[in-house]
Write a protein that holds these residues in place. Sequence first.
Motif, mmCIF file in Angstrom:
data_model
loop_
_atom_site.group_PDB
_atom_site.id
_atom_site.type_symbol
_atom_site.label_atom_id
_atom_site.label_comp_id
_atom_site.label_asym_id
_atom_site.label_seq_id
_atom_site.Cartn_x
_atom_site.Cartn_y
_atom_site.Cartn_z
ATOM 1 N N GLN A 286 -19.802 22.850 0.357
ATOM 2 C CA GLN A 286 -20.268 24.269 0.722
ATOM 3 C C GLN A 286 -19.439 25.198 -0.228
ATOM 4 O O GLN A 286 -18.606 25.177 -0.838
ATOM 5 C CB GLN A 286 -19.843 24.398 1.980
ATOM 6 C CG GLN A 286 -20.374 23.653 3.102
ATOM 7 C CD GLN A 286 -21.823 23.955 3.559
ATOM 8 O OE1 GLN A 286 -22.136 24.921 3.998
ATOM 9 N NE2 GLN A 286 -22.465 22.880 3.624
ATOM 10 N N ALA A 287 -20.370 26.408 -0.517
ATOM 11 C CA ALA A 287 -19.912 27.321 -1.175
ATOM 12 C C ALA A 287 -20.086 28.484 -0.118
ATOM 13 O O ALA A 287 -20.413 28.270 1.150
ATOM 14 C CB ALA A 287 -20.999 27.814 -2.035
ATOM 15 N N VAL A 288 -19.490 29.776 -0.558
ATOM 16 C CA VAL A 288 -19.965 30.835 0.766
ATOM 17 C C VAL A 288 -20.461 32.015 -0.050
ATOM 18 O O VAL A 288 -20.491 32.277 -1.280
ATOM 19 C CB VAL A 288 -18.489 31.165 1.115
ATOM 20 C CG1 VAL A 288 -17.928 30.178 1.818
ATOM 21 C CG2 VAL A 288 -17.519 31.880 0.118
ATOM 22 N N PHE A 289 -21.277 32.889 1.069
ATOM 23 C CA PHE A 289 -21.786 34.066 0.555
ATOM 24 C C PHE A 289 -20.703 35.038 0.976
ATOM 25 O O PHE A 289 -20.182 34.991 2.049
ATOM 26 C CB PHE A 289 -22.961 34.128 1.554
ATOM 27 C CG PHE A 289 -23.515 35.657 1.144
ATOM 28 C CD1 PHE A 289 -24.519 35.879 -0.088
ATOM 29 C CD2 PHE A 289 -23.484 36.678 2.112
ATOM 30 C CE1 PHE A 289 -24.942 37.261 -0.288
ATOM 31 C CE2 PHE A 289 -24.136 37.925 1.620
ATOM 32 C CZ PHE A 289 -24.756 38.283 0.373
ATOM 33 N N ALA A 290 -20.188 36.125 -0.077
ATOM 34 C CA ALA A 290 -19.178 36.879 0.392
ATOM 35 C C ALA A 290 -19.544 38.122 -0.394
ATOM 36 O O ALA A 290 -20.463 38.296 -1.102
ATOM 37 C CB ALA A 290 -17.918 36.309 -0.303
ATOM 38 N N PHE A 291 -18.660 39.038 -0.357
ATOM 39 C CA PHE A 291 -18.393 40.416 -1.081
ATOM 40 C C PHE A 291 -17.169 40.497 -1.468
ATOM 41 O O PHE A 291 -15.784 40.196 -0.674
ATOM 42 C CB PHE A 291 -18.979 41.605 -0.189
ATOM 43 C CG PHE A 291 -20.500 41.769 -0.152
ATOM 44 C CD1 PHE A 291 -21.119 42.590 -1.240
ATOM 45 C CD2 PHE A 291 -21.230 41.415 0.689
ATOM 46 C CE1 PHE A 291 -22.330 42.743 -1.293
ATOM 47 C CE2 PHE A 291 -22.554 41.418 0.725
ATOM 48 C CZ PHE A 291 -23.237 42.004 -0.223
ATOM 49 N N ILE A 292 -16.751 41.029 -2.709
ATOM 50 C CA ILE A 292 -15.469 41.413 -3.232
ATOM 51 C C ILE A 292 -14.807 42.671 -2.390
ATOM 52 O O ILE A 292 -15.575 43.810 -2.658
ATOM 53 C CB ILE A 292 -15.554 41.485 -4.616
ATOM 54 C CG1 ILE A 292 -15.678 40.091 -5.241
ATOM 55 C CG2 ILE A 292 -14.170 41.990 -5.263
ATOM 56 C CD1 ILE A 292 -15.748 39.944 -6.815
#
Length: 195
Positions: A125-131
């Motif tokens: 799995q990867a993740v959707f994120a914001f810095i």
Amino acid sequence: MSNDIIKKDCSPFSPSSLASASVFSAHAEDAGIAVGYADSFAPTVNIILADGTKSTSSSEYFNLIIGYDPFEKDYIIVDNARALTEYISDEVKGEFSGWTVDAIEKIKKLPTIISMERDGTDEQQAVFAFIKDIKVQDNGIKVYFQRYFPIPFAFLKENLSELAMNLFELTRTHWTIKKIDLLEVMHDAGIFWGK
């Protein structure tokens, strides 16, 4: 509240004037950041930071960070030699390089995918994120992020061309920025709804 994605179907005006629009809200309140998405005339992802500032995310670019475990901590430390130095166009590099306050603020508005290097399993799995923040340190670039939802690593493998990626990027630890509308590619792949 846990990180949830909530779907609500509604008609913004009257049924005769407009078709139904889908509205999604993603909540991540423990870290003081909330992200919402509403599909209407011009779909937008809005970012609300812990200090109350609001911003519209960029649909023109996205961060891609490979080689770091996005589930272990809420930050990673990227080697200076691997941060915005590889698999990045000269135009994009010029736009975001230098670690100035302005460049960091622009980077924080970009949707982000964070993943370990390809491990060869179907479960990766990867993740959707914001810095949330970036700190330039002697030991590298410390990147604080808020993860929102997992993404199958297969999404990256199956959309290399659409994401302007090279196959070798999946096995190379690096941080780059791509001039691609990530939400549109995610929508087309059935991962992000309503665009």
